[in-house]
Motif scaffolding. Structure first.
Motif, PDB file in Angstrom:
ATOM      1  N   TRP A 193       1.217   4.225  -2.978  1.00  0.00           N
ATOM      2  CA  TRP A 193       0.986   5.637  -2.700  1.00  0.00           C
ATOM      3  C   TRP A 193       2.261   6.444  -2.920  1.00  0.00           C
ATOM      4  O   TRP A 193       2.437   7.509  -2.350  1.00  0.00           O
ATOM      5  CB  TRP A 193       0.473   5.830  -1.280  1.00  0.00           C
TER       6      TRP A 193
ATOM      7  N   CYS B  68      -5.418  -2.799  15.198  1.00  0.00           N
ATOM      8  CA  CYS B  68      -4.163  -2.080  15.457  1.00  0.00           C
ATOM      9  C   CYS B  68      -3.049  -3.030  15.886  1.00  0.00           C
ATOM     10  O   CYS B  68      -1.873  -2.722  15.718  1.00  0.00           O
ATOM     11  CB  CYS B  68      -4.371  -0.991  16.491  1.00  0.00           C
TER      12      CYS B  68
ATOM     13  N   VAL C 229       0.843  -1.204   0.000  1.00  0.00           N
ATOM     14  CA  VAL C 229       0.000   0.000   0.000  1.00  0.00           C
ATOM     15  C   VAL C 229       0.875   1.251   0.000  1.00  0.00           C
ATOM     16  O   VAL C 229       0.623   2.198  -0.750  1.00  0.00           O
ATOM     17  CB  VAL C 229      -0.966   0.008   1.213  1.00  0.00           C
TER      18      VAL C 229
ATOM     19  N   SER D  75      -0.960   8.066   7.038  1.00  0.00           N
ATOM     20  CA  SER D  75      -2.185   7.762   6.286  1.00  0.00           C
ATOM     21  C   SER D  75      -2.231   6.293   5.873  1.00  0.00           C
ATOM     22  O   SER D  75      -3.304   5.704   5.777  1.00  0.00           O
ATOM     23  CB  SER D  75      -2.288   8.656   5.048  1.00  0.00           C
ATOM     24  N   VAL D  76      -1.066   5.683   5.662  1.00  0.00           N
ATOM     25  CA  VAL D  76      -1.020   4.260   5.299  1.00  0.00           C
ATOM     26  C   VAL D  76      -1.415   3.407   6.501  1.00  0.00           C
ATOM     27  O   VAL D  76      -2.277   2.535   6.390  1.00  0.00           O
ATOM     28  CB  VAL D  76       0.386   3.861   4.787  1.00  0.00           C
TER      29      VAL D  76
ATOM     30  N   GLU E 269     -15.468   3.422  15.594  1.00  0.00           N
ATOM     31  CA  GLU E 269     -14.697   2.421  14.858  1.00  0.00           C
ATOM     32  C   GLU E 269     -13.950   1.539  15.861  1.00  0.00           C
ATOM     33  O   GLU E 269     -12.721   1.477  15.896  1.00  0.00           O
ATOM     34  CB  GLU E 269     -13.739   3.114  13.886  1.00  0.00           C
TER      35      GLU E 269
ATOM     36  N   ASP F 101     -10.784   7.944  15.938  1.00  0.00           N
ATOM     37  CA  ASP F 101     -11.426   6.756  15.354  1.00  0.00           C
ATOM     38  C   ASP F 101     -12.446   6.162  16.329  1.00  0.00           C
ATOM     39  O   ASP F 101     -13.542   5.769  15.929  1.00  0.00           O
ATOM     40  CB  ASP F 101     -10.383   5.688  15.008  1.00  0.00           C
TER      41      ASP F 101
ATOM     42  N   GLU G 165      -3.055   4.304   9.093  1.00  0.00           N
ATOM     43  CA  GLU G 165      -4.459   4.600   9.421  1.00  0.00           C
ATOM     44  C   GLU G 165      -5.392   3.756   8.543  1.00  0.00           C
ATOM     45  O   GLU G 165      -6.359   3.186   9.021  1.00  0.00           O
ATOM     46  CB  GLU G 165      -4.735   6.092   9.228  1.00  0.00           C
ATOM     47  N   ARG G 166      -5.060   3.672   7.269  1.00  0.00           N
ATOM     48  CA  ARG G 166      -5.893   2.897   6.344  1.00  0.00           C
ATOM     49  C   ARG G 166      -5.838   1.400   6.660  1.00  0.00           C
ATOM     50  O   ARG G 166      -6.802   0.673   6.430  1.00  0.00           O
ATOM     51  CB  ARG G 166      -5.447   3.159   4.920  1.00  0.00           C
ATOM     52  N   LEU G 167      -4.719   0.944   7.214  1.00  0.00           N
ATOM     53  CA  LEU G 167      -4.544  -0.481   7.508  1.00  0.00           C
ATOM     54  C   LEU G 167      -5.136  -0.901   8.852  1.00  0.00           C
ATOM     55  O   LEU G 167      -5.157  -2.066   9.166  1.00  0.00           O
ATOM     56  CB  LEU G 167      -3.064  -0.844   7.455  1.00  0.00           C
TER      57      LEU G 167
ATOM     58  N   ARG H 139     -10.975  -1.151  15.431  1.00  0.00           N
ATOM     59  CA  ARG H 139      -9.560  -0.768  15.398  1.00  0.00           C
ATOM     60  C   ARG H 139      -8.808  -1.180  16.658  1.00  0.00           C
ATOM     61  O   ARG H 139      -7.584  -1.268  16.650  1.00  0.00           O
ATOM     62  CB  ARG H 139      -9.425   0.734  15.172  1.00  0.00           C
TER      63      ARG H 139
END
Length: 71
Positions: free
Chosen positions: A24, A62, A20, A38-39, A55, A50, A41-43, A58
């Motif tokens: 990017w 995490c 990923v 941002s990577v 959410e 959050d 966070e997306r994973l 997570r």
């Protein structure tokens, strides 16, 4: 049996994170050492914002997010 499975999931998710990051346009070295926030966070990384957005998944995801090879 459980420990090798968890290690395997972590290894696979680390590779996914590197892929990923590379997609990017992050440099390969940076993707292995410290991916962009941002990577991760997306994973599935977790932050207070959050959790305030409900959410809660997570809290589990995490555990599989890595911010670099040695982490």
């Amino acid at each position: 049996l459980v420990t090798p499975a968890i290690i395997g999931v972590n290894a696979v998710w680390f590779v996914v994170g590197v892929v990923v990051a590379l997609r990017w346009q992050q440099t390969p070295t940076a993707a292995l050492v410290a991916p962009w926030t941002s990577v991760v966070e997306r994973l599935g990384a977790v932050s207070a914002a959050d959790l305030l957005r409900d959410e809660w998944f997570r809290l589990v995801t995490c555990a599989f997010v890595h911010i670099g090879f040695w982490h």
